[in-house]
Design a protein around this motif. Structure first.
Motif, short mmCIF file in Angstrom:
data_model
loop_
_atom_site.label_atom_id
_atom_site.label_comp_id
_atom_site.label_asym_id
_atom_site.label_seq_id
_atom_site.Cartn_x
_atom_site.Cartn_y
_atom_site.Cartn_z
N THR A 468 0.93 -1.24 0.08
CA THR A 468 0.06 -0.03 0.02
C THR A 468 0.71 1.24 0.05
OG1 THR A 468 -1.63 -1.10 1.18
CG2 THR A 468 -1.76 1.38 1.19
N MET A 469 1.96 1.29 0.85
CA MET A 469 2.82 2.57 1.10
C MET A 469 3.36 2.62 -0.33
SD MET A 469 6.01 3.27 3.64
CE MET A 469 6.89 1.83 2.97
N ALA A 470 4.10 1.84 -0.88
CA ALA A 470 4.94 1.92 -2.06
C ALA A 470 4.21 2.25 -3.15
CB ALA A 470 5.82 0.59 -2.36
N SER A 471 2.82 1.53 -3.41
CA SER A 471 2.18 1.88 -4.66
C SER A 471 1.70 3.12 -4.34
CB SER A 471 0.93 0.73 -4.80
OG SER A 471 0.16 0.53 -3.56
N TYR A 472 1.23 3.73 -3.21
CA TYR A 472 0.56 4.96 -3.07
C TYR A 472 1.66 6.09 -3.54
CZ TYR A 472 -1.58 8.99 -0.68
OH TYR A 472 -2.23 9.90 -0.05
N ALA A 473 2.82 5.91 -3.13
CA ALA A 473 3.97 6.70 -3.63
C ALA A 473 4.04 6.83 -5.05
CB ALA A 473 5.12 6.48 -2.81
N TYR A 474 3.93 5.66 -5.68
CA TYR A 474 4.26 5.65 -7.17
C TYR A 474 3.05 6.17 -7.61
CZ TYR A 474 4.42 3.75 -11.74
OH TYR A 474 4.50 3.56 -13.23
N VAL A 475 1.74 6.07 -7.45
CA VAL A 475 0.57 6.79 -7.94
C VAL A 475 0.52 8.16 -7.90
CG1 VAL A 475 -1.84 7.00 -7.55
CG2 VAL A 475 -0.87 4.67 -7.76
#
Length: 583
Positions: A468-475
């Motif tokens: 969740t954290m990593a994909s949020y940063a990417y999005v």
């Protein structure tokens, strides 16, 4: 039925996560006990771990910004792995602080015995279960005069009896006894020099001795460092702290760069991130168990724990990882000044602020768990009785295996699907709720063997959280600055969160004990989950955004890059839009 298709582009990514986490698992969990062995106190270890995350706090966003600005992601990625490996391998060359093992040899007309100081109440129980006899080499100085007849019986002249005398005693451990904090070992056989003598003296005589016994368990309890003026000024502390601080800092950088490159390889398939990251859980779970076993074998018969296998495994696996990581092919769009400005302007968005505060809270709880879970297990096992002490390492190994293989692995695999169904913000609320439940359960369970099913929650508190954290940063990252944003969220999680959790957890644990501290952290996570939900509800009502197809009520959608919007659309395209406020 056709053959399953293998995405060759993702094979280096999977192999990297496996090798990287396997290599670090061979050493990182053992740093605190290695530090204790070379003579660094618990206070010194705590001080080091409170400081380690701050290097990543600074380097993560800086290295991410440099990589985005100059398009040197692969170079920084490989360089950080190399520096991390060298830093973690360096302690293998640090000599221990000078130690001493002291005891007293008491020789009487009836028998003789050796006494040593040992505060561990279960040490006697462990020694009595040892089937073998114990041999101790003694260098003894008499504290009162040795009678001439005893000197003659020992094959010594009288002058030699007033100097350092070399002896060897053999003991039946089943006859050992303990009074207060002193262990008593009856000497069955005594050698003075090369002479076998009766373990008796004409008059009661006492000797102060340096001892070296072939029982590793005893020696680890009686070894004490030679007193120094300041434990923080020793060469050992400075070397271990400096090397590990550098390694930990670049470890943080490599983690952020790894995630950034992975999302670049995945592109619009970012929901498959967890399916790549799960191989890291496999590597960590397998190697932490295997390394522990290898250390036990390598240390057999020694009076200290031999950590050489850790450094060998680390260097070999990280060397292989450098080869594999160099083959990751990722295309990252060039960053512009406008993109950097846009990225940092996002940090003022209320939704992102709330999300980052939640990341920090999860980091605090995670930092506390990293530092004090095994410590708490040992405390509870001692309460269960001395018979449980021998199972501590087994239980700790099982805990690590349950966390990685049964907890993280399935949730990393399912994380893309879960994020699609719930969205990032709701996933974060779920993570905080799971963290609260996990910590409170630790506080109410008295038998640590029942921790094993609780470890399945690691799938939510780390597996789902990390995805969740990593994909949020990417999005949310504008085109070309994904590495910068990964560095920022990583700095919030580790540089701020885990550092605070370790520091505050140590203070609370020392003052209130493990049970109350786990309860306090658990209730804090529960309150954080509630506040996270309420805050996002208020933000969505106070700052409504114009609905868009597939992105209804997403409060930061207007701040997203075009690439981010396309990714979000892909993430929730199969979901009814009205059911979700945020991604």
């Amino acid at each position: 039925m056709g053959k399953p298709k293998i995405n060759s582009k993702l094979l280096p990514v999977k192999a990297h996560y496996f090798l990287y986490n396997a290599g670090t698992a061979a050493w990182m969990p053992f740093i605190p006990v290695f530090a204790r062995q070379i003579g660094i106190s618990e206070v010194g270890v705590g001080a080091m771990y409170a400081a380690f995350p701050f290097g990543g706090l600074i380097l993560r966003p800086i290295c991410g910004a440099i990589a985005d600005k100059f398009q040197i992601h692969r170079f920084i990625f490989l360089f950080s792995i190399l520096v991390m490996t060298l830093g973690f391998a360096g302690p293998g060359f640090i000599p221990p602080l000078p130690h001493e093992q002291k005891g007293h040899f008491h020789c009487t007309p009836l028998d003789s015995y050796l006494t040593v100081k040992a505060g561990d109440d279960c040490l006697l129980h462990q020694l009595q279960e040892t089937p073998d006899s114990m041999k101790c080499d003694l260098l003894c100085h008499p504290l009162n005069e040795v009678q001439p007849e005893d000197c003659t019986a020992w094959g010594l002249v009288h002058e030699e009896c007033s100097e350092i005398i070399s002896m060897a005693g053999y003991f039946n451990l089943s006859k050992a006894d303990k009074l207060n904090d002193t262990l008593y070992f009856k000497i069955d056989e005594l050698h003075v020099g090369h002479n076998l003598t009766e373990p008796r003296c004409a008059n009661r005589t006492e000797f102060h001795c340096d001892i070296s016994c072939n029982n590793t368990y005893l020696m680890t309890h009686v070894r004490t460092p030679v007193p120094v003026e300041s434990p923080y000024g020793t060469d050992q502390f400075i070397a271990l702290f400096s090397l590990t601080f550098i390694a930990w800092s670049f470890f943080s950088v490599s983690v952020s760069m790894s995630d950034s490159l992975t999302f670049a390889v995945l592109g619009a398939d970012s929901s498959k991130y967890g399916a790549q990251r799960l191989w890291g859980a496999v590597g960590w779970g397998v190697l932490i168990t295997l390394t522990g076993f290898i250390i036990e074998v390598a240390s057999s018969g020694l009076t200290y724990t031999n950590y050489t296998p850790c450094f060998i495994i680390l260097i070999v696996l990280m060397g292989l990882d450098l080869v594999v990581a160099s083959r990751i092919k990722a295309v990252i769009p060039p960053a512009t000044n406008a993109a950097f400005s846009e990225a940092f302007s996002l940090l003022a968005n209320p939704s992102i602020i709330v999300f980052f505060l939640s990341i920090m809270l999860v980091g605090m709880c995670t930092g506390f768990l990293w530092q004090f879970l095994f410590w708490y297990i040992e405390d509870l096992m001692k309460v269960q009785g001395c018979g449980s002490i021998s199972s501590i390492k087994l239980l700790q190994g099982l805990v690590g295996g349950f966390q990685c293989l049964l907890g993280e692995l399935p949730f990393f695999f399912l994380s893309g699907w879960i994020v699609k169904k719930l969205g990032h913000v709701h996933c974060m609320s779920l993570v905080l709720l799971a963290m609260a439940l996990r910590l409170v359960l630790y506080s109410v369970i008295s038998n640590p063997w029942y921790f094993l099913p609780v470890e399945l929650l690691q799938g939510l508190t780390l597996g789902l959280f990390w995805s969740t954290m990593a994909s949020y940063a990417y999005v949310v990252a504008p085109p070309g600055v994904a590495a910068t944003m990964q560095g920022v969220v990583g700095a919030v999680f580790e540089g701020v969160g885990t550092a605070l959790g370790s520091f505050l957890g140590g203070i609370l644990y020392n003052k209130y004990g493990g049970q109350m501290t786990y309860f306090i952290f658990g209730i804090s996570a529960l309150i954080g989950s509630i506040l996270h939900c309420v805050s996002n509800l208020l933000i969505s009502r106070m700052c409504p955004m114009k609905p868009r197809t597939g992105l209804a009520d997403m409060e930061i959608v207007d701040d997203l890059s075009s690439e981010g919007k396309s990714v979000v659309s892909g993430l929730i395209s199969s979901v009814d839009a009205p059911a979700y406020q945020t991604f």
